[in-house]
Design an enzyme around this catalytic site. Structure first.
Site: not given
Ligand code: OSB
Ligand code: MG
Length: 374
Positions: A137, A165, A167, A192, A217, A242, A266, A294
């Protein structure tokens, strides 16, 4: 075997570099570990994935810590003599919500229970893979620099990550996706938004259709079911949820209503490993792809995620990256990429242990609660 005491270890691990999303910039992984100690001297471990402020969901680290002490431990106490996974789940589910607090605690107890029987979590879950594909991510770069994004993505692709991915947020969406896609035309790519868009952004979301993304996402607020259904009908890119998926029931609703075609699982967001398994099983039966999200976990949370991601329905690469993606020093032996994959731990329980010197150095507060009084 009985659970004798619970120890909470609060710590903040510095991230290697700040992680910027539509929600905030994270510089540390502020968390607590739950240690469940048995009368046979075994310790099981769980990690709280709440952020230090309620910007991802309503939970936050201090709140999870408090609800654990005040409401969850008295419930666990009642089943401490037979802390089997179903009994623990039923006891904690007397409390509404607080899914991240519940998951940290129930995972620690599950880990202890499995260690006692010398069974790995992966084996308990019927996970058939020995390694899982690693995705990564990628946060929003400082000053929204496309050059910085491209060099970060190039680094991850060189390391072997199998899926990227990005953001996104309003003002940082179509252009970065176009840039990455035009350099890497075939890499599996997804975005995302962490709820940053509104129903009025449909045309913008449709612009992403030309980039052959795996999924979008959580584009809209977590409770905007109608908006997600409408968006799913307007875009050819699959919508993945999510934050909206907090249980088996919300997952079923999302699928039946057509709000999502792909589910991010998750454990912390749905209330535990067992709920994650239920969601996985329903999605597998309905041929709906799932992947393991994650929360910037340390090696403790990551180990459980990797075992989960090894189940058969997890057909898309997860946000299960190597420890080095996040930390200069993890609190367990680091998870490392091997041909773009992480190996599934096969030792008893979650299969990894915290390194006591590292824990000792990072810990800022401890709460130790004896359950033996009842
Ligand atoms: O939205 O998936 C998410 C991290 C913290 C809170 C929400 C998210 C995320 C990530 C990172 O996208 C995912 C990772 O590498 O752990
Ligand atoms: Mg997410």
């Amino acid at each position: 075997m009985a659970i004798e005491r619970i120890k909470l270890h609060r710590m903040a691990l510095p991230l290697r570099s700040p992680f910027r999303t539509s929600m905030a910039v994270e510089t540390h992984r502020d968390t607590y570990l739950v240690e469940a100690v048995t009368d046979t001297g075994i310790s099981g471990w769980g990690e709280c994935v709440a952020m230090d402020w309620p910007g991802y969901t309503h939970e936050y680290t201090d709140g999870a810590w408090d609800v654990t002490l005040e409401f969850l431990l008295p419930r666990l106490d009642r089943v401490r003599h037979d802390p089997n996974p179903q009994a623990v789940r039923a006891a904690l589910d007397e409390i509404k919500g607080h899914v991240m607090a519940k998951t940290a605690l129930s995972t620690a107890v599950l880990d202890a229970w499995l260690r006692e029987r010398h069974q790995s979590l992966a084996d308990f879950l019927g996970a058939d893979k020995t390694a899982v594909d690693a995705g990564v991510s990628v946060g929003i770069p400082e000053a929204q620099s496309i050059d910085a994004l491209m060099s970060e993505v190039a680094g991850y692709i060189d390391q072997g990550y199998k899926r990227i991915k990005l953001k996104i947020q309003p003002g940082w969406d179509v252009e970065p996706v176009r840039a990455v896609r035009s350099t890497w035309s075939t890499i599996p790519l997804q975005v995302d938004a962490n709820q940053a868009y509104r129903r009025t952004d449909t045309a913008l979301m449709r612009e992403l259709d030309e980039f052959d993304l795996l999924l979008i996402e959580q584009p809209l607020p977590e409770d905007d079911w109608v908006g997600h259904v409408e968006l799913a009908m307007s875009c050819s890119t699959p919508i993945c949820l999510d934050e909206s998926i907090i249980s088996l029931g919300t997952c079923e609703a999302a699928l039946n209503f057509g709000a999502a075609r792909i589910i991010n699982i998750k454990p912390g967001r749905v209330g535990g490993i067992l709920e994650s398994v239920d969601i996985h099983n329903m999605c597998l039966a309905r041929d709906v792809p799932v992947w393991c999200g994650g929360m910037l976990e340390t090696g403790i949370g990551r180990a459980a995620n990797v075992a989960l991601a090894a189940m058969p329905g997890f057909t898309l690469p997860g946000d299960t990256s190597a420890s080095s993606r996040y930390f200069a020093q993890d609190i367990t032996a680091p998870f490392e990429l091997v041909d773009g994959q992480l190996l599934v731990p096969r030792g008893a329980g979650i299969g990894v242990d915290p390194i006591s010197e590292v824990i000792a150095e990072l810990t800022s507060a401890v709460a130790e609660i004896s359950l033996t009084h009842s």
